[in-house]
Enzyme design. Structure first.
Site, PDB file in Angstrom:
ATOM      1  N   VAL A   1      31.751  26.251  14.335  1.00  0.00           N
ATOM      2  CA  VAL A   1      31.787  27.610  14.729  1.00  0.00           C
ATOM      3  C   VAL A   1      32.235  28.522  13.509  1.00  0.00           C
ATOM      4  O   VAL A   1      31.790  29.852  13.365  1.00  0.00           O
ATOM      5  CB  VAL A   1      32.661  28.085  16.179  1.00  0.00           C
TER       6      VAL A   1
ATOM      7  N   GLY B   1      25.225  19.706  18.199  1.00  0.00           N
ATOM      8  CA  GLY B   1      26.634  20.831  17.919  1.00  0.00           C
ATOM      9  C   GLY B   1      27.113  21.047  19.166  1.00  0.00           C
ATOM     10  O   GLY B   1      27.716  22.575  18.940  1.00  0.00           O
TER      11      GLY B   1
ATOM     12  N   GLU C   1      32.163  19.161  22.377  1.00  0.00           N
ATOM     13  CA  GLU C   1      33.608  19.359  21.855  1.00  0.00           C
ATOM     14  C   GLU C   1      33.594  18.180  20.825  1.00  0.00           C
ATOM     15  O   GLU C   1      33.015  17.110  20.888  1.00  0.00           O
ATOM     16  CB  GLU C   1      34.643  19.291  23.011  1.00  0.00           C
TER      17      GLU C   1
ATOM     18  N   ASP D   1      36.670  21.108  29.541  1.00  0.00           N
ATOM     19  CA  ASP D   1      36.140  22.486  29.130  1.00  0.00           C
ATOM     20  C   ASP D   1      35.990  23.649  29.960  1.00  0.00           C
ATOM     21  O   ASP D   1      36.079  24.802  29.739  1.00  0.00           O
ATOM     22  CB  ASP D   1      34.701  22.038  28.111  1.00  0.00           C
TER      23      ASP D   1
ATOM     24  N   LYS E   1      37.524  27.390  31.095  1.00  0.00           N
ATOM     25  CA  LYS E   1      36.480  28.569  31.152  1.00  0.00           C
ATOM     26  C   LYS E   1      36.884  29.291  32.582  1.00  0.00           C
ATOM     27  O   LYS E   1      37.009  30.425  32.737  1.00  0.00           O
ATOM     28  CB  LYS E   1      35.352  28.494  30.874  1.00  0.00           C
TER      29      LYS E   1
HETATM   30  N1  HSE Z   1      31.496  22.104  24.346  1.00  0.00           N
HETATM   31  C1  HSE Z   1      31.149  23.391  24.950  1.00  0.00           C
HETATM   32  C2  HSE Z   1      29.908  23.218  25.671  1.00  0.00           C
HETATM   33  C3  HSE Z   1      31.217  24.223  23.486  1.00  0.00           C
HETATM   34  O1  HSE Z   1      29.374  22.147  25.810  1.00  0.00           O
HETATM   35  O2  HSE Z   1      29.654  24.342  26.384  1.00  0.00           O
HETATM   36  C4  HSE Z   1      31.155  25.574  24.262  1.00  0.00           C
HETATM   37  O3  HSE Z   1      32.258  26.033  24.793  1.00  0.00           O
END
Ligand code: HSE
Length: 415
Positions: free
Chosen positions: A12, A182, A185, A196, A200
Site C-alpha cells: 500500500v 497482493g 494480509e 480482517d 472492518k
Molecule cells: N487482505 C485484505 C483483503 C486487504 O483481502 O480484503 C484489504 O483490506
C-alpha cells in the site's frame, strides 16, 4: 507547500507514493496547495529507488520535523503503528491510515487524541479498500438512522470463494493466487479465518452507531471449512456462499455484529460481487438500501482511498472533520449471536438416513431436503426454517445419536 511522510513502503505504501506522483497535479489542485512527500519510513533497503533520498529508518526524522503536517501510516499491525500515530497526532500532525487492526482496536483512543490536538485521523481505506464507504456513511447518509450493514468485506476470501464456485479451484490454490496478486494480509490467516473482515465490521459498527465495537465482541467464523460439496448444496438452493460481515441495530439500542460464511440468494445484490470486489449494503430508515461496490484490496485501489484522505487532511489543516465515536466497554452492547434468528443449511453423515430424516422432521418440522450431484448415500443435507440459533443447536443435538453434523452454514434471506 505541505510536506507529507509515509510510514511503511510495502504494497500500500508504495502505491500511495506511486499514485501521489502520478496524479500530483490534480491532487494539489483538489487540495488547494502544493504538496510534497518528504520522508518515507521503512526498515528495509530499496536500492535504486527513485525516492532514495527520502527513505529513513528513524521515526524521529518524521516526528521531530514540524514541516511535516500530514503522515500516512500503512505499516500494518498495532505496534508500533499505534505509538507512532499517537505521537504524530500529539505533535499536531494529521494522520491517514489504511490499518484496520489499528482502527478496530485503538480507534476511539486515537480519535480522542486527534480531537484534543485539533488534527484529523482519517481511515477511509481501512474498510472496502478503494470503495468510498466511511465518508458516505458519516456524511452523505447522516440524515438516516442506520438499521443494518451487510458487507462482503474481504477481497482475499471473496476471490477464493469465487474460484471455488465458478471454477471448482481448490481452496489452497485460490489462496496462493490471491497472495500473489497482493490481496492477502501479511498473515493470510487473518483473511481466511475472518479476522480482517471482523476488524472492518468493528469500524463500520462504531461509525454507524457511535460506540466503539472491539473485535473480541464480534462472533467471527472464517471460510476454511467451506467445501466444494457445500458450494454444490448452496447451488441447489439457488444460492452462493459469501463471507458476510453484518451489523444490525436492535430496538433496545443494542446491536448484533457478526462475520460468517452464509448462503445468500442469487437475487441478492451481494451475490454477483465476485473476485477481489467488495460490496457494502447499508440499510437506512430514510434511504432504504444503498450498495457501495468496488475493489476491496490491492495496491492502487487502497492507495486511492489513502491519498484521498491525505487531500482531506491537507484541506482541513487547522480544522476538524467530525468523524468520531465514543469508547464503550459495555459487555451487553453487542448481543450474543446465538439469540439471532437465522435459517441453517445442515449436512449430516448417517448410517440410517430414514431414521435421521424422521428425527429431523420431529425436531424442525418440515425441512427443505437438499441434493447435489454424486452425493453419497450416507449424507443428508437440509435447510431449516428460521429460529434463534441456540434453538437450532438444541434440535441438532437431539438428533445427534443418528448422525454427525459435517457442515452448518447460515442462510441469510433478507439481503
Ligand atoms: N487482505 C485484505 C483483503 C486487504 O483481502 O480484503 C484489504 O483490506
Amino acid at each position: 507547500m505541505v510536506q507529507i511522510a509515509v510510514m511503511g513502503y510495502g504494497v500500500v505504501g508504495s502505491g500511495v507514493v506511486e499514485v501521489f506522483y502520478k496524479n500530483r497535479e490534480s491532487i494539489q489542485r483538489r487540495a488547494g496547495c502544493e504538496m510534497e512527500i518528504k520522508r518515507i519510513l521503512d526498515l528495509r533497503e530499496f536500492p535504486g529507488s527513485p525516492y532514495a533520498e527520502k527513505f529513513t529508518k528513524n521515526f524521529e526524522d518524521i516526528l521531530q520535523d514540524d514541516d511535516i503536517r500530514v503522515v500516512v501510516e500503512v505499516m500494518g499491525g498495532v505496534h508500533p503503528a499505534f505509538e507512532f500515530v499517537q505521537q504524530c497526532l500529539q505533535r499536531g500532525k494529521s494522520v491517514a491510515t489504511s490499518n484496520k487492526e489499528l482502527v478496530a482496536t485503538k480507534g476511539a483512543e486515537l480519535l480522542k487524541t486527534a480531537a484534543e490536538n485539533n488534527v484529523n485521523f482519517l481511515f477511509e481505506a481501512s474498510v472496502g479498500g478503494g470503495i468510498p464507504i466511511l465518508r458516505p456513511l458519516s456524511q452523505c447518509l447522516a440524515a438516516n438512522e442506520i438499521m443494518e450493514i451487510d458487507g462482503i468485506l474481504n477481497g482475499t476470501t471473496n476471490y477464493i470463494l469465487t474460484k471455488m464456485i465458478k471454477e471448482q479451484v481448490s481452496f489452497a490454490d485460490a489462496l496462493q493466487q490471491a497472495q500473489q496478486l497482493g490481496y492477502a494480509e501479511r498473515d493470510p490467516s487473518a483473511d481466511i479465518e475472518g479476522a480482517d473482515a471482523c476488524r472492518k465490521v468493528c469500524i463500520l459498527a462504531s461509525l454507524a452507531f457511535g460506540k466503539h465495537v472491539y473485535p473480541d465482541s464480534v462472533y467471527t467464523e472464517g471460510i476454511t471449512k467451506i467445501s466444494l460439496d457445500d458450494v454444490a448444496y448452496a447451488a441447489d438452493m439457488d444460492c452462493v456462499i459469501k463471507l458476510i460481515g453484518r451489523v444490525q441495530k436492535l430496538s433496545d439500542s443494542r446491536i448484533t455484529a457478526t462475520v460468517y460464511p452464509a448462503f445468500i440468494s442469487h437475487d441478492s445484490q451481494l451475490a454477483t460481487v465476485d473476485d477481489v470486489f467488495n460490496a457494502v449494503l447499508v440499510r437506512g430508515d430514510a434511504i432504504g438500501d444503498v450498495v457501495f461496490y468496488g475493489k476491496g484490496a490491492g495496491k492502487l485501489p487502497t492507495a486511492s482511498a489513502v491519498v484521498a484522505d491525505v487531500i482531506d487532511c491537507v484541506k482541513h489543516i487547522g480544522t476538524r472533520k467530525l468523524i468520531s465515536w465514543e469508547d464503550c466497554h459495555d459487555p451487553d452492547y453487542v448481543v450474543d449471536y446465538k439469540t439471532d434468528t437465522v435459517s441453517m443449511y445442515v449436512c449430516m453423515q448417517t448410517q440410517d438416513r430414514p431414521a435421521l430424516q424422521e428425527a429431523v422432521k420431529q425436531q424442525f418440522g418440515v425441512v427443505r431436503t437438499l441434493s447435489r450431484p454424486n452425493a453419497p448415500g450416507d449424507a443428508f443435507a437440509f435447510a431449516t426454517g428460521a429460529m434463534p440459533e441456540a434453538q437450532i443447536d438444541q434440535k441438532l443435538s437431539a438428533v445427534s445419536s443418528l448422525g454427525t453434523v459435517t457442515s452448518k452454514i447460515r442462510i441469510l434471506s433478507d439481503i
